[in-house]
Design an enzyme around this catalytic site. Structure first.
Site, PDB file in Angstrom:
ATOM      1  CB  SER A 105      -0.894  -0.001   1.233  1.00  0.00           C
ATOM      2  OG  SER A 105      -1.489   1.263   1.420  1.00  0.00           O
ATOM      3  CB  SER A 106       0.495   4.566  -1.565  1.00  0.00           C
ATOM      4  OG  SER A 106      -0.812   4.881  -1.123  1.00  0.00           O
ATOM      5  CB  CYS A 107      -0.531   3.802   3.954  1.00  0.00           C
ATOM      6  SG  CYS A 107      -0.517   2.063   4.408  1.00  0.00           S
ATOM      7  CE1 TYR A 134      -3.592  -2.911   5.311  1.00  0.00           C
ATOM      8  CE2 TYR A 134      -2.867  -0.813   4.406  1.00  0.00           C
ATOM      9  CZ  TYR A 134      -3.340  -2.100   4.221  1.00  0.00           C
ATOM     10  OH  TYR A 134      -3.557  -2.563   2.948  1.00  0.00           O
ATOM     11  CE  LYS A 138      -1.023  -4.628   3.058  1.00  0.00           C
ATOM     12  NZ  LYS A 138      -1.199  -5.893   2.317  1.00  0.00           N
ATOM     13  CG  HIS A 177     -10.555   3.036   1.062  1.00  0.00           C
ATOM     14  ND1 HIS A 177     -10.568   1.655   1.059  1.00  0.00           N
ATOM     15  CD2 HIS A 177      -9.554   3.394   1.901  1.00  0.00           C
ATOM     16  CE1 HIS A 177      -9.615   1.197   1.856  1.00  0.00           C
ATOM     17  NE2 HIS A 177      -8.986   2.229   2.381  1.00  0.00           N
TER      18      HIS A 177
END
Length: 319
Positions: A105-107, A134, A138, A177
Site C-alpha cells: 500500500s502507498s501508506c 497497517y 505492509k 474508502h
C-alpha cells in the site's frame, strides 16, 4: 500448467487478478475462502502449501479499511496482516515456491514524503498516525520478501499500489474508502432527489486513483518479468515497485466527476470545518514505466465501470 495461488481472491484486488489469470490456458488458479483456510493460522497455511504444490503466489489477502476502521481496530490491522504475510511467505519458501508477489500500500511512505513519492522514500520519516499499524505490517511484508530473497535466493517481489477502486470494492457507509463512499452517497442522493450533497474539506487536496483491473494487470506484468529485466531495474535497496497512474486530481474534481457519473444535478456544498488531510499524495511510477507497463483506465471511465458494478450488486449494500 502453472499452479497459481491467489490469496485474498474475494477481495477487490485478488478477484481482479483471478479474473485475468482465468483467461489463460496455461494457468490453474487455486483459491481458498476464509472458511476453507484461515491465513492467520500457521499450521493450516503450512499444511495447505505442503499439499498443493503451488508454483506462484499472489499475496493479495489483507485486512483493509478506511480511516474510521484503522482508528477503531488498530490491533486487528497489525496482527492479522502480520500473521497472513508471515505464514504465507514462510510456507511458500518451505514448500519450494520460487515466485511470489506481495501487494502492499502507498501508506508505507512517510506522512511528509516528497511528492511524487519515490520507492527510495521508504523508512525515511514518520508514518501517518491514523494507519500506522497497517503501514508497519505492509512494510514488514516488503522486508520479509527482501530478506527471504537475500538469504534463500528466492524471487519474491513487492508492488505498492496507489488508491484503488473498482468492482468488488467495499461500499459500506462507514468503513469504505473515498471513491466507493462518494459513489454510494451521490447515488442515494440522486434517488431521493436531494438538492445538495455535502463534501468534506475544501476540495483542494490532490489524490491519485487506479482502477483495480489496471492494478491486476500491473501485478501480473511484474510477476512475469524475467529475472534479468527485473533485477536490472531493482536493487537490494529498492525491493518494491510503485503502481499507479502518475496522474492525480483534486478532491473537488473527483467529487464533480462522481456527481456526473451518478447523474446528480444538485449543488455540492463543501464543509470546510472537516479536515483536508495531506495536501497531495502522488506515486512516482517511472520505474514501472521503465519495465514496460502503463494504465488503461482514465478516472471518468474507471468511475463509470465501478458505478455500474455497484448498480449491478447494490442489493448487497443495504446496510
Amino acid at each position: 500448467m502453472n499452479k497459481v495461488f491467489v490469496a485474498g481472491h474475494r477481495g477487490m484486488v485478488g478477484s481482479a487478478i483471478v479474473r485475468q489469470l482465468e483467461q489463460r490456458a496455461d494457468v490453474e488458479v487455486v483459491t481458498r475462502s476464509r472458511n476453507e483456510l484461515d491465513l492467520t493460522n500457521q499450521q493450516a497455511v503450512a499444511d495447505f502449501f505442503a499439499k498443493e504444490n503451488i508454483e506462484q503466489v499472489y499475496l493479495a489477502a489483507a485486512k483493509v479499511g478506511g480511516i474510521h476502521a484503522n482508528n477503531t481496530y488498530p490491533a486487528e490491522f497489525i496482527y492479522q496482516n502480520l500473521m497472513i504475510e508471515c505464514n504465507i511467505i514462510h510456507s511458500a519458501y518451505k514448500s519450494g515456491v520460487k515466485h511470489l508477489l506481495f501487494l502492499g500500500s502507498s501508506c508505507i511512505y512517510p506522512k511528509m514524503a516528497e511528492q511524487p513519492m519515490k520507492e527510495t522514500a521508504l523508512l525515511t520519516g514518520t508514518l501517518e498516525e491514523t494507519n500506522e499499524p497497517y503501514a508497519i505490517a505492509k512494510i514488514a511484508g516488503i522486508k520479509l520478501c527482501e530478506s527471504y530473497n537475500r538469504q534463500y535466493g528466492l524471487d519474491y517481489r513487492s508492488v505498492m499500489p496507489t488508491n484503488l477502486y473498482g468492482p468488488h470494492d467495499n461500499f459500506h457507509p462507514e468503513n469504505s474508502h473515498v471513491i466507493p463512499a462518494l459513489l454510494r452517497r451521490f447515488h442515494e442522493a440522486t434517488l431521493r432527489g436531494d438538492k445538495q450533497v455535502a463534501a468534506w474539506g475544501s476540495g483542494k487536496p490532490m489524490r491519485e486513483f487506479l482502477h483495480v483491473d489496471d492494478m491486476a494487470a500491473a501485478s501480473i506484468h511484474v510477476m512475469e518479468l524475467d529475472k534479468a529485466t527485473y533485477d536490472t531495474n531493482t536493487s537490494a535497496m529498492l525491493s518494491h515497485i510503485n503502481v499507479g497512474t502518475g496522474v492525480d486530481c483534486t478532491i473537488r474534481e473527483l467529487v464533480e466527476t462522481v456527481a456526473k457519473v451518478t447523474g446528480f444535478s444538485g449543488d455540492i456544498v463543501w464543509d470546510t470545518t472537516k479536515p483536508d488531510g495531506a495536501p497531495r499524495k502522488l506515486m512516482d511510477v517511472s520505474r514501472l514505466a521503465d519495465l514496460g507497463w502503463r494504465y488503461n483506465y482514465n478516472l471518468e471511465e474507471g468511475l463509470k465501470d465501478a458505478y455500474q458494478w455497484f448498480l449491478d450488486n447494490q442489493d448487497n449494500f443495504r446496510s
